[in-house]
Structures are given as C-alpha cells and as structure tokens.
Write a protein that holds these residues in place. Structure first.
Motif, short mmCIF file in Angstrom:
data_model
loop_
_atom_site.label_atom_id
_atom_site.label_comp_id
_atom_site.label_asym_id
_atom_site.label_seq_id
_atom_site.Cartn_x
_atom_site.Cartn_y
_atom_site.Cartn_z
N VAL A 1 42.85 56.72 39.94
CA VAL A 1 42.64 55.24 40.11
C VAL A 1 41.66 54.82 39.02
O VAL A 1 40.97 55.59 38.28
CB VAL A 1 42.02 54.91 41.45
N LYS A 2 41.66 53.42 38.69
CA LYS A 2 40.72 53.05 37.82
C LYS A 2 39.81 52.09 38.43
O LYS A 2 39.93 51.53 39.37
CB LYS A 2 41.54 51.68 36.79
N LEU A 3 38.50 52.33 37.64
CA LEU A 3 37.26 51.53 38.29
C LEU A 3 36.94 50.65 37.15
O LEU A 3 37.09 50.77 35.93
CB LEU A 3 36.19 52.46 38.52
N PRO A 4 35.99 49.55 37.55
CA PRO A 4 35.37 48.49 36.59
C PRO A 4 34.41 49.20 35.58
O PRO A 4 33.98 50.19 36.20
CB PRO A 4 34.70 47.54 37.49
N THR B 1 25.94 49.87 37.57
CA THR B 1 25.54 49.27 38.74
C THR B 1 26.37 49.75 40.03
O THR B 1 27.40 48.76 40.45
CB THR B 1 25.45 47.67 38.85
N PRO B 2 26.68 50.83 40.39
CA PRO B 2 27.66 51.48 41.34
C PRO B 2 27.33 50.92 42.58
O PRO B 2 28.33 51.01 43.65
CB PRO B 2 27.60 52.97 41.13
N GLU B 3 26.22 50.49 42.76
CA GLU B 3 26.04 49.79 44.20
C GLU B 3 26.45 48.61 44.56
O GLU B 3 26.61 48.16 45.79
CB GLU B 3 24.31 49.77 44.48
N LYS B 4 27.04 48.00 43.65
CA LYS B 4 27.63 46.64 43.70
C LYS B 4 29.08 46.88 44.28
O LYS B 4 29.89 47.65 43.77
CB LYS B 4 27.51 45.95 42.48
N LYS B 5 29.43 46.07 45.24
CA LYS B 5 30.78 46.34 45.78
C LYS B 5 31.71 45.87 44.69
O LYS B 5 32.87 46.58 45.02
CB LYS B 5 31.04 45.09 46.92
N GLN B 6 31.64 44.97 43.87
CA GLN B 6 32.71 44.53 43.09
C GLN B 6 32.71 45.65 41.99
O GLN B 6 34.00 45.77 41.28
CB GLN B 6 32.52 43.20 42.39
N CYS B 7 32.01 46.63 41.88
CA CYS B 7 32.07 47.58 40.88
C CYS B 7 32.64 48.89 41.31
O CYS B 7 32.84 49.94 40.91
CB CYS B 7 30.71 47.97 40.08
N ARG B 8 32.99 48.73 42.68
CA ARG B 8 33.69 49.96 43.40
C ARG B 8 35.04 49.57 43.47
O ARG B 8 35.74 50.47 44.40
CB ARG B 8 32.88 50.16 44.72
N THR B 9 35.65 48.61 43.19
CA THR B 9 37.11 48.24 43.37
C THR B 9 37.82 49.35 42.66
O THR B 9 37.97 49.60 41.51
CB THR B 9 37.10 46.82 42.62
N ARG B 10 38.94 49.90 43.35
CA ARG B 10 39.86 50.95 42.72
C ARG B 10 41.17 50.28 42.79
O ARG B 10 41.79 49.84 43.58
CB ARG B 10 39.81 52.10 43.94
N THR B 11 41.80 50.48 41.47
CA THR B 11 43.17 50.17 41.04
C THR B 11 43.75 51.31 40.90
O THR B 11 43.66 52.01 39.75
CB THR B 11 43.04 49.29 40.07
N PRO B 12 44.86 51.71 41.75
CA PRO B 12 45.68 53.01 41.60
C PRO B 12 46.51 52.96 40.09
O PRO B 12 47.10 51.65 40.00
CB PRO B 12 46.62 53.13 42.75
#
Length: 320
Positions: free
Chosen positions: A178-181, A187-198
């Motif tokens: 998967v790809k991450l921002p 800032t891995p604690e932010k929700k938008q930074c944990r979005t996973r794109t297969p």
C-alpha cells in the motif's frame, strides 16, 4: 274358562325367540390374501458437483492446517532500519538487502499496447525500523523508494519469508503493498497521514514474494513514495474482516470448515501466547451453531436459493 285360556296360551310362551348373534369385536379381521410385488434396489444419486466442491474444500482446509502447523515452528525476524541505492540493469534484476530485507529491482513490465514506460536509472530504497513502523499503525514493514529527478519506472520485488509467520489467519497470504502519504513519516498520529492506497501487486504465496510496479514523476529533488507491506482483510484462505454486531452468518460446506479451522487456530495460538491476526491476544472465544432446521430463522437462503448447512448462532470474542 280362565283355566282353558291359560292352557291355550302356554305353547306360545314356551316357543324360543330367535335373536341375531352379535359380531365378535375381537375376532380375526378379514384380510386379502398376500400378493407378491416386484421389488428393485434403490441407489441414491450422488451430486458429483457438490461432492467435488466439498472434497476441494476439505483439501484446502487440510493444506491450511499443515501450513499453520509449519508456521508455528518458524521464527520471525523483522528487518532493521537500513538504506541502499540500487542501479536498475537493462536485463535481469539487481538485488539489495537494506536492513536485512531482500529487495530486487528490474525493468518495468512491458505493456501490450501504448507507450512503453521509461525505466528509472536507479532507486534509493530505505527500510524503517519497527518502532517507526508501528507509529504509523502498520503491522508489517514500512519502506520508501526515491527516484532520480528524471523519474521513471521499475518493478519492485520483496521477499517476506523472514516474517511470513508473524501472525496467523493466513496473514502472509493477505499481504499487500500500500501507499501512504509523505506525512506518515513526520506526523503519523494524524488520521489523514494514515490513509492507505493499495498498489497493484502480486503475492506469490508459495515463494513468499511480493511484486509491484513502481512509477515516479519527474521532480527537482526526486520523487519519493512511502509504502508499507501489510495485510488486507481477505485472501484465498477466507475473509477476516470484522462482522457487524448482530449479523447472522450463513455458513455451509467449505466456508464452515474454514471458519472452524480459523476458530481452532485462534484458540490454539492464544494458548501459546502468539497473536493471530494483529497486535491483540484472544482471551475468550465462544461460538455456537445450530442446524438450519433448528434456527430461529429457518427460511434463510443464500444467493443461489439454497439453504445453508449450518447457521452461526452466537459468537463472543473478548480481546485485550
């Protein structure tokens, strides 16, 4: 005179009266004589398609059980932090082990139609340690790939055999890329930074290899992709996605055998102290089933209009 009249009536009084005899209620019934009939043996027809499906499911369950027993004896080694710059050859592949993780790079896969992708000259590959990986909420491996400023494409190969047995529930069979921002590193604690794109990938379960095409756009400092090797919710071994509370599971044949195998493997793993499908330990599991005819909703049918063999009646799982 009266005496003569009495003598005349005496013969009539002494005459016996005929009374009809009653039928004996306990007597032998009148039955027809026995008659011999032609009898032929009955042989039930076997549904070959259904029998083959059940046999296939049984073989798959047995194969999963053998693999699970073998995985329980394997050691798990997570890669450490490390980096390496790999030149992409014109033919074949180049290998490197940043942080002890075996990686390969090769030319991009040719396309049948359209413009062929331009291969990158080299890629810088970096593997992050488990502490940084878990900060992003990833149960697996976190890595980055940086291309030169001209960009380009490549084909990445990853050997996950060292940690294939980290978890159960066919975790290795569910591995994906998967790809991450980019902010997942800062800032891995932010929700938008944990979005996973297969990403598009291939999981070779037999060789324990992941293969994925990578593409980079041109950038002044070189484009960087943040990627993770982590498990999806399903594989060929079944769907491990959480079931909504109160939902009735209609299970029959191979699906029920796989569920039963999963339940037993989870319970056995909890006793041994190894987590099964993630960073949680099972402490209590209660599952009960009822035959279709005994369930409160016996009219349930699957999409094909067939009745399931067994309905999951109650499941209770408590996790730490």
């Amino acid at each position: 005179m009266a005496a003569l009249l009495g003598l005349a009536m005496l013969p009539g009084l002494l005459t016996p009266i005929a009374v009809a005899a009653e039928a004996d209620p306990l007597g032998k019934p009148k039955l027809k004589a026995p008659q011999a009939n032609k009898v032929s043996p009955f042989t039930a027809k076997v549904n070959k398609k259904a029998a083959a499906e059940v046999a296939k499911g049984q073989r798959a369950v047995e194969a999963d059980a053998r693999r699970a027993r073998a995985d329980q004896a394997r050691t798990v080694t997570w890669p450490m932090a490390g980096a390496a710059t790999v030149q992409i050859p014109n033919g074949g592949s180049a290998s490197a082990k940043p942080g002890s993780l075996p990686l390969t790079l090769a030319q991009p896969t040719p396309v049948k139609k359209g413009k062929q992708p331009k291969a990158a000259a080299a890629l810088k590959l970096a593997v992050l340690d488990q502490k940084q990986t878990r900060r992003t909420g990833i149960e697996g491996v976190l890595l980055t790939a940086t291309a030169p400023k001209e960009g380009g494409a490549a084909r990445l190969g990853l050997d996950y055999s060292a940690f294939a047995a980290a978890y159960g529930g066919d975790w290795a069979g569910r591995l994906q890329l998967v790809k991450l921002p980019a902010c997942a590193l800062t800032t891995p604690e932010k929700k938008q930074c944990r979005t996973r794109t297969p990403l598009q990938f291939t999981n070779d379960r037999a060789d324990e290899q992941l293969t994925a095409p990578l593409s980079f756009a041109a950038a002044p400092r070189g484009a960087t992709q943040v990627m993770a090797v982590t498990a999806a919710t399903k594989s060929g071994g079944g769907d491990y996605k959480a079931t909504p509370p109160g939902r009735i599971l209609r299970l029959g044949g191979r699906r029920f055998l796989r569920l039963l195998h999963l339940v037993l493997s989870i319970a056995g793993s909890a006793v041994r102290g190894r987590p099964q499908a993630g960073p949680v330990h099972l402490v209590r599991l209660r599952v009960s089933g009822r035959p279709h005819r005994q369930h409160q909703q016996p009219g349930l049918r699957d999409r094909r209009g067939l009745r399931p063999h067994l309905l999951l009646h109650r499941a209770q799982v408590r996790l730490l």
